[in-house]
Design a protein around this motif. Structure first.
Motif, PDB file in Angstrom:
ATOM      1  N   ARG A 174       0.811  -1.231   0.000  1.00  9.72           N
ATOM      2  CA  ARG A 174       0.000   0.000   0.000  1.00  9.72           C
ATOM      3  C   ARG A 174       0.842   1.279   0.000  1.00  9.72           C
ATOM      4  O   ARG A 174       0.398   2.315  -0.457  1.00  9.72           O
ATOM      5  CB  ARG A 174      -0.957   0.004   1.184  1.00  9.72           C
ATOM      6  CG  ARG A 174      -2.027  -1.055   1.058  1.00  9.72           C
ATOM      7  CD  ARG A 174      -2.920  -1.083   2.285  1.00  9.72           C
ATOM      8  NE  ARG A 174      -3.627  -2.338   2.406  1.00  9.72           N
ATOM      9  CZ  ARG A 174      -4.765  -2.622   1.782  1.00  9.72           C
ATOM     10  NH1 ARG A 174      -5.313  -1.742   0.989  1.00  9.72           N
ATOM     11  NH2 ARG A 174      -5.336  -3.790   1.946  1.00  9.72           N
ATOM     12  N   GLU A 175       2.063   1.212   0.495  1.00 11.84           N
ATOM     13  CA  GLU A 175       2.934   2.396   0.524  1.00 11.84           C
ATOM     14  C   GLU A 175       3.594   2.651  -0.831  1.00 11.84           C
ATOM     15  O   GLU A 175       4.200   3.697  -1.031  1.00 11.84           O
ATOM     16  CB  GLU A 175       4.009   2.248   1.603  1.00 11.84           C
ATOM     17  CG  GLU A 175       3.471   2.329   3.019  1.00 11.84           C
ATOM     18  CD  GLU A 175       2.738   1.063   3.467  1.00 11.84           C
ATOM     19  OE1 GLU A 175       3.148  -0.052   3.056  1.00 11.84           O
ATOM     20  OE2 GLU A 175       1.742   1.192   4.179  1.00 11.84           O
ATOM     21  N   SER A 176       3.477   1.703  -1.760  1.00 17.45           N
ATOM     22  CA  SER A 176       4.079   1.850  -3.090  1.00 17.45           C
ATOM     23  C   SER A 176       3.314   2.810  -3.981  1.00 17.45           C
ATOM     24  O   SER A 176       3.857   3.340  -4.936  1.00 17.45           O
ATOM     25  CB  SER A 176       4.139   0.500  -3.808  1.00 17.45           C
ATOM     26  OG  SER A 176       4.955  -0.388  -3.124  1.00 17.45           O
ATOM     27  N   VAL A 177       2.026   3.002  -3.683  1.00 17.29           N
ATOM     28  CA  VAL A 177       1.151   3.831  -4.516  1.00 17.29           C
ATOM     29  C   VAL A 177       0.516   4.907  -3.640  1.00 17.29           C
ATOM     30  O   VAL A 177      -0.159   4.596  -2.665  1.00 17.29           O
ATOM     31  CB  VAL A 177       0.050   2.976  -5.180  1.00 17.29           C
ATOM     32  CG1 VAL A 177      -0.852   3.839  -6.038  1.00 17.29           C
ATOM     33  CG2 VAL A 177       0.652   1.838  -5.988  1.00 17.29           C
ATOM     34  N   VAL A 178       0.740   6.172  -4.017  1.00 19.33           N
ATOM     35  CA  VAL A 178       0.167   7.294  -3.270  1.00 19.33           C
ATOM     36  C   VAL A 178      -0.732   8.096  -4.216  1.00 19.33           C
ATOM     37  O   VAL A 178      -0.234   8.836  -5.067  1.00 19.33           O
ATOM     38  CB  VAL A 178       1.276   8.202  -2.692  1.00 19.33           C
ATOM     39  CG1 VAL A 178       0.668   9.372  -1.926  1.00 19.33           C
ATOM     40  CG2 VAL A 178       2.236   7.405  -1.821  1.00 19.33           C
ATOM     41  N   PRO A 179      -2.056   7.944  -4.101  1.00 20.46           N
ATOM     42  CA  PRO A 179      -2.959   8.734  -4.943  1.00 20.46           C
ATOM     43  C   PRO A 179      -2.800  10.222  -4.649  1.00 20.46           C
ATOM     44  O   PRO A 179      -2.773  10.636  -3.490  1.00 20.46           O
ATOM     45  CB  PRO A 179      -4.352   8.246  -4.531  1.00 20.46           C
ATOM     46  CG  PRO A 179      -4.116   6.911  -3.898  1.00 20.46           C
ATOM     47  CD  PRO A 179      -2.772   7.013  -3.241  1.00 20.46           C
ATOM     48  N   LEU A 180      -2.656  11.021  -5.720  1.00 17.94           N
ATOM     49  CA  LEU A 180      -2.468  12.457  -5.559  1.00 17.94           C
ATOM     50  C   LEU A 180      -3.752  13.232  -5.841  1.00 17.94           C
ATOM     51  O   LEU A 180      -4.225  13.986  -5.007  1.00 17.94           O
ATOM     52  CB  LEU A 180      -1.343  12.944  -6.472  1.00 17.94           C
ATOM     53  CG  LEU A 180       0.035  12.329  -6.225  1.00 17.94           C
ATOM     54  CD1 LEU A 180       1.019  12.793  -7.279  1.00 17.94           C
ATOM     55  CD2 LEU A 180       0.528  12.668  -4.833  1.00 17.94           C
ATOM     56  N   PHE A 181      -4.290  13.059  -7.057  1.00 18.11           N
ATOM     57  CA  PHE A 181      -5.506  13.782  -7.410  1.00 18.11           C
ATOM     58  C   PHE A 181      -6.222  13.099  -8.569  1.00 18.11           C
ATOM     59  O   PHE A 181      -5.644  12.315  -9.301  1.00 18.11           O
ATOM     60  CB  PHE A 181      -5.221  15.255  -7.745  1.00 18.11           C
ATOM     61  CG  PHE A 181      -4.226  15.466  -8.856  1.00 18.11           C
ATOM     62  CD1 PHE A 181      -4.644  15.570 -10.178  1.00 18.11           C
ATOM     63  CD2 PHE A 181      -2.873  15.577  -8.575  1.00 18.11           C
ATOM     64  CE1 PHE A 181      -3.727  15.772 -11.198  1.00 18.11           C
ATOM     65  CE2 PHE A 181      -1.941  15.783  -9.580  1.00 18.11           C
ATOM     66  CZ  PHE A 181      -2.372  15.875 -10.896  1.00 18.11           C
ATOM     67  N   MET A 182      -7.498  13.447  -8.687  1.00 15.34           N
ATOM     68  CA  MET A 182      -8.366  12.907  -9.728  1.00 15.34           C
ATOM     69  C   MET A 182      -8.464  13.923 -10.861  1.00 15.34           C
ATOM     70  O   MET A 182      -8.457  15.132 -10.623  1.00 15.34           O
ATOM     71  CB  MET A 182      -9.753  12.661  -9.122  1.00 15.34           C
ATOM     72  CG  MET A 182     -10.745  12.022 -10.029  1.00 15.34           C
ATOM     73  SD  MET A 182     -12.442  11.994  -9.376  1.00 15.34           S
ATOM     74  CE  MET A 182     -12.274  11.596  -7.674  1.00 15.34           C
TER      75      MET A 182
END
Length: 161
Positions: A34-42
């Protein structure tokens, strides 16, 4: 700075807090945590059922994701590299935002003349404020945009080659 990816066709109802978990849980073959992917914005139209998510990813995850398709919710979503070049809409230059700009007067993004904005422009000839070509500022063929893109790529950690 970690690289960023654009994930296409994600269901609008999937919220930021759930996105990384769904990517990890529904695509175990990628070996991500889960720490490999950081959603920023849509991104995307406000009314569409499908949106695009821009996510910052670990360099090792970047290599595993780009060019692939992910299962997220009930959708199969393509992943592409995403390079975000910041442009100032006050001076039209790249690398900073208008809130940090030291120029006092606006430069038009349509005709490159100082003193007004593009939505107020009455000028017939169109000119890029960065490269001088007959196109609006920030156009795809702009040499300054190309240089800014290279600068962003140089600052990005893609991992060892």
């Amino acid at each position: 700075m970690w690289p960023t990816v654009l994930i296409n066709d994600v269901d609008r109802n999937i919220v930021k807090e759930e996105l990384a978990g769904q990517i990890v849980d529904q695509n175990p073959e990628l070996g991500l945590d889960r720490e490999s992917v950081v959603p920023l914005f849509m991104k995307g139209p406000k009314t569409d059922e499908r949106v695009w998510w821009v996510c910052s990813v670990r360099p090792s995850a970047f290599k595993a994701l780009v060019g692939k398709s992910l299962f997220i919710g009930l959708s199969k979503c393509k992943v592409k590299e995403y390079v975000d070049v910041i442009r100032c809409f006050k001076c039209q230059r790249f690398g900073h935002r208008a809130s940090k700009c030291d120029q006092t007067a606006d430069t038009c993004g349509r005709c490159a003349v100082k003193g007004h904005r593009a939505n107020d422009c009455k000028s017939v000839p169109v000119k890029c404020a960065n490269c001088g070509l007959a196109a609006q500022s920030g156009h795809a063929g702009c040499v300054a945009l190309h240089k800014a893109t290279i600068t962003v790529a140089r600052r990005t950690d893609f991992g060892s080659k």
